[in-house]
Design a protein around this motif. Sequence first.
Motif, PDB file in Angstrom:
ATOM      1  N   TRP A   1      12.746 -97.763   4.151  1.00  0.00           N
ATOM      2  CA  TRP A   1      13.705 -98.949   3.534  1.00  0.00           C
ATOM      3  C   TRP A   1      14.993 -98.157   3.631  1.00  0.00           C
ATOM      4  O   TRP A   1      15.315 -97.315   2.842  1.00  0.00           O
ATOM      5  CB  TRP A   1      12.941 -99.304   2.199  1.00  0.00           C
ATOM      6  CG  TRP A   1      13.967-100.287   1.664  1.00  0.00           C
ATOM      7  CD1 TRP A   1      14.982-101.180   1.953  1.00  0.00           C
ATOM      8  CD2 TRP A   1      13.965-100.699   0.154  1.00  0.00           C
ATOM      9  NE1 TRP A   1      15.551-101.929   1.355  1.00  0.00           N
ATOM     10  CE2 TRP A   1      14.811-101.678   0.002  1.00  0.00           C
ATOM     11  CE3 TRP A   1      13.241-100.357  -0.952  1.00  0.00           C
ATOM     12  CZ2 TRP A   1      15.042-102.300  -1.197  1.00  0.00           C
ATOM     13  CZ3 TRP A   1      13.579-100.985  -2.044  1.00  0.00           C
ATOM     14  CH2 TRP A   1      14.407-101.927  -2.208  1.00  0.00           C
TER      15      TRP A   1
ATOM     16  N   ARG B   1      14.750 -94.818   1.431  1.00  0.00           N
ATOM     17  CA  ARG B   1      13.811 -94.852   0.357  1.00  0.00           C
ATOM     18  C   ARG B   1      12.297 -95.044   1.118  1.00  0.00           C
ATOM     19  O   ARG B   1      12.236 -95.872   2.240  1.00  0.00           O
ATOM     20  CB  ARG B   1      13.758 -95.846  -0.922  1.00  0.00           C
ATOM     21  CG  ARG B   1      14.914 -95.399  -1.736  1.00  0.00           C
ATOM     22  CD  ARG B   1      14.673 -96.326  -2.817  1.00  0.00           C
ATOM     23  NE  ARG B   1      16.013 -96.155  -3.436  1.00  0.00           N
ATOM     24  CZ  ARG B   1      16.554 -95.085  -3.970  1.00  0.00           C
ATOM     25  NH1 ARG B   1      15.860 -94.226  -4.366  1.00  0.00           N
ATOM     26  NH2 ARG B   1      17.830 -94.999  -4.684  1.00  0.00           N
TER      27      ARG B   1
ATOM     28  N   ALA C   1       9.025 -97.691   0.801  1.00  0.00           N
ATOM     29  CA  ALA C   1       8.673 -98.511  -0.023  1.00  0.00           C
ATOM     30  C   ALA C   1       7.188 -98.795  -0.090  1.00  0.00           C
ATOM     31  O   ALA C   1       6.680 -99.936  -0.115  1.00  0.00           O
ATOM     32  CB  ALA C   1       9.424 -99.687   0.490  1.00  0.00           C
ATOM     33  N   GLU C   2       6.549 -97.993   0.459  1.00  0.00           N
ATOM     34  CA  GLU C   2       4.959 -98.387   0.500  1.00  0.00           C
ATOM     35  C   GLU C   2       4.311 -96.845  -0.272  1.00  0.00           C
ATOM     36  O   GLU C   2       4.568 -95.852   0.212  1.00  0.00           O
ATOM     37  CB  GLU C   2       4.330 -98.225   1.735  1.00  0.00           C
ATOM     38  CG  GLU C   2       2.942 -98.754   1.946  1.00  0.00           C
ATOM     39  CD  GLU C   2       2.559-100.233   1.077  1.00  0.00           C
ATOM     40  OE1 GLU C   2       3.024-101.225   1.441  1.00  0.00           O
ATOM     41  OE2 GLU C   2       1.918 -99.948  -0.194  1.00  0.00           O
ATOM     42  N   LEU C   3       3.433 -97.375  -1.253  1.00  0.00           N
ATOM     43  CA  LEU C   3       2.835 -96.270  -2.051  1.00  0.00           C
ATOM     44  C   LEU C   3       2.237 -95.125  -1.135  1.00  0.00           C
ATOM     45  O   LEU C   3       1.326 -95.647  -0.151  1.00  0.00           O
ATOM     46  CB  LEU C   3       1.819 -96.886  -3.127  1.00  0.00           C
ATOM     47  CG  LEU C   3       1.162 -95.759  -3.804  1.00  0.00           C
ATOM     48  CD1 LEU C   3       2.216 -95.072  -4.640  1.00  0.00           C
ATOM     49  CD2 LEU C   3       0.509 -96.610  -5.137  1.00  0.00           C
TER      50      LEU C   3
END
Lengths: 291, 776
Positions: free
Chosen positions: A201, A232, A234-236
């Motif tokens: 992201w 960043r 954006a997916e755990l």
Amino acid sequence: MSLRIEPADRPHAIRLLVMWVILSIIGIIAVLQIHYPPYDQTIQGEDQSKTLALLTAMATPVFIGVVMMVIYSAIYFRRATAELVDGPPMLGNTPVQVAWIGISAIAVLFLAFVGVTTLASDNVAKLVNAPGRSINTGGQTGSATAAERGKELQVQVVAQQWYFTYRYADYGGVETTHLYLPLDRPVELHVTSLDIIHSFWAYELGVKADANPGVDNVFHVTPQKTGSFTVRCAELCGLWHGQMSDTEGKVVSQSDFDTWIAQQQQDYAVIQKAVPSYAPFYFPEPTVKGS
Amino acid sequence: MVVPNALSDRNLSFPTGLITGIVLAIPGYFIGVWTGNLFGLFDDQNTGVILGYAFAVIGFLVGLGFLNYPLARLLGWPVTAVPQTVEERTWGRYFSLSLDHKVIGMQYLVTILIMLLFGAIGAMLIRTSLLVPDASITPPGQYIMLIGLHSVMMIFITSAVILGPFGNYLVPLMIGARRMAFPRLEALSFWVVPPAAVILAAAVFWGGFPTGWTGYPPLSEQAGQGMDSYIVGFVLIAIALVTSGINMLATIIAMRAPGMTWTRLPMFVWGIFATAILGLLAAPVLATALVQLAMDRTTNTTFFVAANGGSNYLWENLFWFFGHPEVYIFILPAFGIIMELVPHFARKPLWGYRTGVVGLFGVTLLSWFVWQHHLFMSGIAPVLRPFYMLSTELISIPTGIIFLVTLGTMWRARIWFSVPMLFCMGFLFNFLIGGISGVYLSDVPTDVTLHGSYFSMAHFHYTIVGGEIFAMMAACYYWLPKMTGKMLSPLIGRIHFWWMFIAFNSTFFPLFLLGILDMPRRVSVYAANLQFLNDWVTVSAYLLFGSMLLFAGNLVYSLFFVPGIAVANPWHARSLEWQVPTPVPAGNFDRVPLIVGGPYDYGLPNAKPAADTFFFAAWWFSFFYLRALNNDQAWRPQGVGPPSLGFGLVVLALVVLMAGTYWVMSRALYGSFSFSLLAPVSLVFGIAACLFQGFGMWHLGFGLTQGGYASVFAGLTGAWLIQLLGAVAWLATVVVQGRPSGDTVVRPHSAATFGWILVFLAAVGVINYLLLYLVK
Ligand code: HEM
Ligand SMILES: [Cu+2]
Ligand SMILES: [Cu+2]
């Protein structure tokens, strides 16, 4: 099936309509004053913030209308007497229902139309239109045609627990720790992962693309303003997911980019030898859990 | 009624109940762990942990007494299909296996409220951690553990929070039935929930699991044993959804009192009806995905391993194909509640009844076609994005209908502003914001920024907490006077409403801003400039929690400090459930016309094939998906293949023969009731099929790690074999008893149902053969 408005309805209906129109106009003007993210560092980002503004402008009358109805009912249709009285037995009003459904259908279709055209427009089509495919299907990278490829800068985003690195295919696949992009040059991002799912992201760039192992997920972006941006995940992706960010992404002029990339090639020359050669995706060895 | 061929009047004498359940669960766990560690492929104990949980649950259910009835049937002891409801008002009935839908409703309510407390405490801890922008309050490991536990616990709760307590309690009352169609299934749909919660909580001992509620592999394959809690817990919830789905559908279709025509059905019942359809069909798909995940984690298959013929996209597709209908499982009962309550308090007929029902079913239908809006950025099938964008936005139309119907009902009404009505109004406001934000998310260009950010968190908390939980609160204030016999204090209720409404909006609205301002979900570390907003949210969240405590206080107050029993119809409502006295008598109604017929059988209802179709369909989908996504080598390396064409054909033929003979017999039953030799013949075919198939799987000649095909082969044939074994076991009881079990009234019916199930299994076998042996 003509719209019939009973005399008792009329004062309420007129009052509501007038208020709704006035409040909606004020509301729409107000929300259009806002400067919506992700702003205008890239052409794609600019399209997105315009869409965001459009959606908000369309949502405003809907929101105002329903909330007004709720509040209006609470004030004017509340029971005044102490004992219970039944209201007028109205079972429905077909024209009103048809109108409501018709109007919401038109609004929705309009939205979908705008969404699809934005997607298909020259700018955003480039952002999300190119297919990301599993490379196992035989080497298709889902990238632009060969002719376009020359025009677009090829950048690979490699995600792993818990950082992103970037490989510049046009520069011998050199791998860097920050993402630098030249101004005004279309970029083709190839997002992939070495382990599990992450999501790349770049907020200001208006790009979000999942990084899947074994998949080359292609997104396009064209920077139109210099400046820095944040990257960043954006997916755990496990323990340090929150720390998987980098604030040192930069959009720089073409000449600055050239100096920077030359420096990178020089700095990482040694490491470069150990890194696998540039490929659409990579599978770490061993490939099988537990073997 | 005389049971003509009762072989004996013996009875089961070992004590069953909650205590026995717990007593059996503990050794069950250890036996499971031991077996798993004996046969498990790895030293990482996952097999043991999964089997341990499974055995513990089985032990628990057996101890509760779920086996008594089937066992009694098997042994030919006399059984009462459904015990006569006796007037019994002991506390004990709440702690034992009760078949009274009212008891089950209360058991559900209390269980869910307790779970809600734990889920909410999790939320408070998460928010506390976010008071500071770095990870200094909770270390990252604990933070993602909290995320996982909070989210999955809440999903468990919200799957059932209306369906369970209010659905079970009220549906029979509202349609004029004395009970549910399948009381044992109903009890089962409740009794799997407490174990699910306990097993989920047990993840703490393994350090939790890192994936949140979406369980995306490969992260979930990398995860430790805490992940096994996720798998088993979710499977149990899937069971609860399927069983209550079957039960609700059968009840609403078959048990309505004469005169309760479809156009007179209360809206709440319609909401439950739509929910039941979704639960029945969506949960099996989840079950498939979870089985695949469990296989990957324990037997080393490669469903989700991209490097080896699998793909994490498979999970994402299966999960969201379940996941999106799941969110409507949350909200449809809430729609039902709102449309049910507003007319009572507006003192007006529902404005546009038929339109409202169409709205509910429009949502139900459309929710099957939108799941990839969760995957816009995933890289799956980008060309389909416009389609999913359109289908998602289309859902706004039926959703808008719900608003139209409620607003129309309030138009020129004489609204009585009771506490339930306040919550309905709160629902309208909150869900409006939730729905509008959904449109932002369904627009691909804006979803680029919003996906995976706090914006989507805000969206679903607005729909779930602001929508479903507000509706649940309305339902509590409205129906608890009937269910507990105590009126909740309206004064505290009003304070509760305003407090909760303000705190809720103050907690969740800023999350939209945080999302737009670049804050991803599920992070314990965030940009320093967002600290003020985050602190604001945290403080509001504490207040929101406080409002929940106030509600708990109101409950306690009404239960223990308000003397007497609430009047039978405090709201002067016209609907059926208010016409019965409070407390509701055991049989619900004095003079309900007897509902004749209806299947009394346990575990073999007609709806099973419907659920099973979706279960197997998910496997078939997996087959084609992985096959299309991978090259030949990754899909099916050299030397990997089915045992042999002829071998598969033999197994298939045996199953077809088994089904055929039984089916012929079951048809014959309808006419003259004579038991033929065909059942034993059918049984022999069945046993032979199982032996062959089991042998074939034992000697596969290839490892499960060898590509996607091997994984699908093992899973699909395994699932089929397990169902075959179940069928053979059932057939065996028929043969042992020398007759189909049960009393005479039921016999032809359940026998025929079973015949259809066998035919269904054979059909599945044919499709499996086509895929696994011919298409490959
Ligand atoms: C007007 C109707 C709705 C629309 C258009 C809509 C749309 C969407 C979209 C597009 C997403 C994907 C967001 C993303 O991850 O980028 C989403 C996520 C979600 N929605 Fe909705 N939604 C609606 C109603 C609901 C309702 C009624 C519920 C639940 C009661 C709900 C619960 C959720 C949840 C839980 C997620 C997030 C799942 C996750 O990623 O963990 N939505 N919604
Ligand atoms: Cu991450
Ligand atoms: Cu969805």
